[in-house]
Scaffold this active site. Structure first.
Site, PDB file in Angstrom:
ATOM      1  N   PRO A  88       0.812  -1.220   0.000  1.00 41.88           N
ATOM      2  CG  PRO A  88      -0.259  -1.205   2.075  1.00 41.88           C
ATOM      3  CD  PRO A  88       0.572  -2.055   1.170  1.00 41.88           C
ATOM      4  CD  GLU A 116       1.267  -5.141  11.159  1.00 37.13           C
ATOM      5  OE1 GLU A 116       1.199  -3.913  11.051  1.00 37.13           O
ATOM      6  OE2 GLU A 116       0.277  -5.893  11.136  1.00 37.13           O
ATOM      7  NE  ARG A 154      -9.176  -6.259 -19.684  1.00 36.34           N
ATOM      8  CZ  ARG A 154      -9.419  -5.190 -20.390  1.00 36.34           C
ATOM      9  NH1 ARG A 154      -8.554  -4.211 -20.436  1.00 36.34           N
ATOM     10  NH2 ARG A 154     -10.535  -5.065 -21.080  1.00 36.34           N
ATOM     11  CG  ASP A 169     -10.757  -1.639 -21.776  1.00 32.76           C
ATOM     12  OD1 ASP A 169     -11.837  -2.150 -22.045  1.00 32.76           O
ATOM     13  OD2 ASP A 169      -9.699  -2.267 -21.619  1.00 32.76           O
TER      14      ASP A 169
HETATM   15  N1  ADE Z   1      -0.927  -5.041   0.215  1.00 35.23           N
HETATM   16  C1  ADE Z   1      -1.862  -4.673   1.112  1.00 35.23           C
HETATM   17  N2  ADE Z   1      -2.630  -3.702   0.639  1.00 35.23           N
HETATM   18  C2  ADE Z   1      -2.176  -3.418  -0.628  1.00 35.23           C
HETATM   19  C3  ADE Z   1      -2.551  -2.489  -1.640  1.00 35.23           C
HETATM   20  N3  ADE Z   1      -3.550  -1.623  -1.481  1.00 35.23           N
HETATM   21  N4  ADE Z   1      -1.858  -2.499  -2.787  1.00 35.23           N
HETATM   22  C4  ADE Z   1      -0.821  -3.349  -2.952  1.00 35.23           C
HETATM   23  N5  ADE Z   1      -0.426  -4.231  -2.050  1.00 35.23           N
HETATM   24  C5  ADE Z   1      -1.090  -4.273  -0.877  1.00 35.23           C
END
Ligand code: ADE
Length: 246
Positions: A88, A116, A154, A169
């Protein structure tokens, strides 16, 4: 295109890769996916892949040794392709980002983290790119790895049945897609727009373009800042804004 995916849960990815378009692309040799279980490279008796964080705090951190051993064991030192960590904290995946990646290489290593996160030395000395699939936190990087492989697959010529589909798309054109209809012409009293049944191709094209513009303007107006519009299209949107039509 080829992917080597490093994960603690390869089985999570199996079903999707054996389904529909992904399966067909693999069967036709357009896509190759090798799944590697990081646990197989843990050398201790219990194949431990995580440990408590230095400095305290909750959660577990994925250890560096099995991840380095797995990626370098499969792809050499240094690895022979970009190594992408799904996290993330990475750059947000967009259609443009996907196109950039596809232009850069036809072979990627993907690392799906769990717990984590991964030991920082993996990011610093093994990973070349960090990708997030959106501003939310999942329990692991397996779904993000599938999302990334899907969006890249794709883009490979021949993967989609209709060669024009990817170009039209949502997002590929910089606009959201126009509405689609199929038979029956009337369902519960709701009719397919007359123009789509008219057979008048030029008018249909124009209607679709206007619907794309309208939908983008209503739902994602910020996307219009990056699209080149004709004078006529600007006037069309201007009329919508003033409420002259629609
Ligand atoms: N791992 C946990 N959440 C994630 C996300 N939003 N994008 C990529 N990998 C992740």
């Amino acid at each position: 295109m080829k992917f080597d995916v490093f994960t603690l849960f390869p089985e999570v990815l199996e079903t999707y890769l054996h389904t529909s378009i992904m399966q067909r692309a693999r069967a036709r040799g357009l896509l190759e996916v090798n799944l590697h279980n990081i646990r197989d490279w843990a050398t201790d008796k219990h194949h431990v892949t995580d440990d408590t964080p230095y400095g305290g705090g909750g959660g577990m951190v994925m250890k560096p040794e099995p991840i380095f051993a797995a990626v370098e064991g499969v792809l050499g030192v240094p690895p022979s392709c970009p190594v992408i960590l799904l996290t993330p904290q990475g750059q947000c995946l967009t259609q443009n980002k996907a196109k950039d990646l596809a232009r850069r290489s036809s072979h990627f290593a993907l690392i799906s983290g769990r717990y984590e996160g991964v030991d920082e030395r993996v990011r610093q000395h093994l990973v070349t790119d960090e990708i997030s699939i959106g501003d939310y936190v999942l329990t692991g990087g397996e779904l993000p790895a599938l999302v990334l492989m899907d969006v890249l697959a794709r883009l490979i010529p021949g993967v989609l049945g209709d060669p024009l589909a990817a170009e039209q798309d949502s997002h590929a054109t910089g606009l959201l897609e126009y509405p689609h209809y199929t038979r029956p012409p009337e369902f519960r009293g709701w009719e397919v727009p007359e123009i789509l049944r008219s057979g008048h191709h030029a008018r249909i094209e124009r209607w679709r373009r206007e619907q794309s513009l309208l939908r983008t303007w209503r739902r994602r107006p910020e996307m219009l800042e990056n699209v080149e519009l004709t004078e006529e299209e600007r006037e069309f949107l201007g009329r919508q804004e003033r409420g002259d039509e629609g």
